[in-house]
Design a protein around this motif. Structure first.
Motif, PDB file in Angstrom:
ATOM      1  N   HIS A  38       0.842  -1.189   0.000  1.00  0.00           N
ATOM      2  CA  HIS A  38       0.000   0.000   0.000  1.00  0.00           C
ATOM      3  C   HIS A  38       0.879   1.241   0.000  1.00  0.00           C
ATOM      4  O   HIS A  38       2.089   1.182   0.230  1.00  0.00           O
ATOM      5  N   SER A  47      -3.323  -0.234  -9.709  1.00  0.00           N
ATOM      6  CA  SER A  47      -3.708  -0.019  -8.312  1.00  0.00           C
ATOM      7  C   SER A  47      -5.109  -0.576  -8.096  1.00  0.00           C
ATOM      8  O   SER A  47      -5.911  -0.670  -9.023  1.00  0.00           O
ATOM      9  N   GLU A  48      -5.365  -0.941  -6.869  1.00  0.00           N
ATOM     10  CA  GLU A  48      -6.662  -1.505  -6.487  1.00  0.00           C
ATOM     11  C   GLU A  48      -6.978  -1.021  -5.084  1.00  0.00           C
ATOM     12  O   GLU A  48      -6.155  -1.170  -4.178  1.00  0.00           O
ATOM     13  N   SER A  49      -8.136  -0.424  -4.907  1.00  0.00           N
ATOM     14  CA  SER A  49      -8.548   0.028  -3.582  1.00  0.00           C
ATOM     15  C   SER A  49      -9.421  -1.042  -2.940  1.00  0.00           C
ATOM     16  O   SER A  49     -10.439  -1.439  -3.507  1.00  0.00           O
ATOM     17  N   THR A  84      -5.283   1.678  -0.821  1.00  0.00           N
ATOM     18  CA  THR A  84      -4.909   1.453  -2.210  1.00  0.00           C
ATOM     19  C   THR A  84      -3.648   0.605  -2.237  1.00  0.00           C
ATOM     20  O   THR A  84      -2.659   0.924  -1.588  1.00  0.00           O
ATOM     21  N   TYR A 113      -0.793  -1.629  -4.706  1.00  0.00           N
ATOM     22  CA  TYR A 113      -0.156  -1.540  -6.020  1.00  0.00           C
ATOM     23  C   TYR A 113       0.408  -2.886  -6.448  1.00  0.00           C
ATOM     24  O   TYR A 113       0.947  -3.640  -5.642  1.00  0.00           O
TER      25      TYR A 113
END
Length: 167
Positions: free
Chosen positions: A19, A46-48, A53, A55
């Motif tokens: 993160h 990226s993904e929340s 978030t 990476y």
């Protein structure tokens, strides 16, 4: 590619699901500097997940990204490891095994079920938990090494849960 950008890429490659704050701490870079370079790295995704978030390199698909995000959290990882070992388990067995509150289990299950990492099977009013993709979950577990701040945060949450349940 600049040296800083290459360092960021290599770190994300070797620590999938890292993160943002961890990335800035680990590389000892300013937040603005990391933001600038991340915006220019086209091979980073990226993904929340649950307010953080994470990476990844482009080699990870959506399901893998979500699974890794949960595997980076100690309690969620403990739940998944328990299900790996047992194949399937009732929620009470998981809470007893991990010595966590039912509310803590349900908090983590909300996301795990939402992203199809764990399924809740219902049979005659009884719920059983099982991994949706156990083989891939085991593979991803090997790729994740949670950080000390992640572990401390999770342990603090567990402590609070225990205090509220006993009080």
């Amino acid at each position: 590619m600049s040296d800083t950008r290459a360092r960021i890429y290599r770190y994300i490659e070797s620590h999938p699901g890292v993160h943002f704050r961890e990335l800035t701490r680990a590389l000892d870079l300013a937040t603005g500097q990391v933001q600038y370079h991340l915006a220019r790295l086209d091979r980073i995704t990226s993904e929340s997940v649950n307010g953080r978030t994470h990476y990844y390199t482009a080699s990870f698909g959506p399901w893998e990204r979500h699974a890794i995000a949960f595997l980076r959290r100690e309690t969620a990882r403990d739940i998944l490891v328990t299900l790996i070992g047992r194949g399937a388990a009732r929620p009470s067995e998981v809470t007893d095994h991990l010595d966590i509150a039912r509310s803590t289990l349900e908090h983590h299950l909300d996301g795990l079920v939402k992203y199809d990492i764990v399924e809740k099977r219902r049979d005659k009013g009884r719920v059983t938990l099982a991994l949706c993709r156990p083989d891939l979950t085991v593979e991803l577990l090997a790729a994740v090494d949670p950080t000390v701040p992640d572990r401390l945060s999770d342990r603090f949450t567990r402590l609070l849960d225990q205090l509220f349940e006993s009080g």
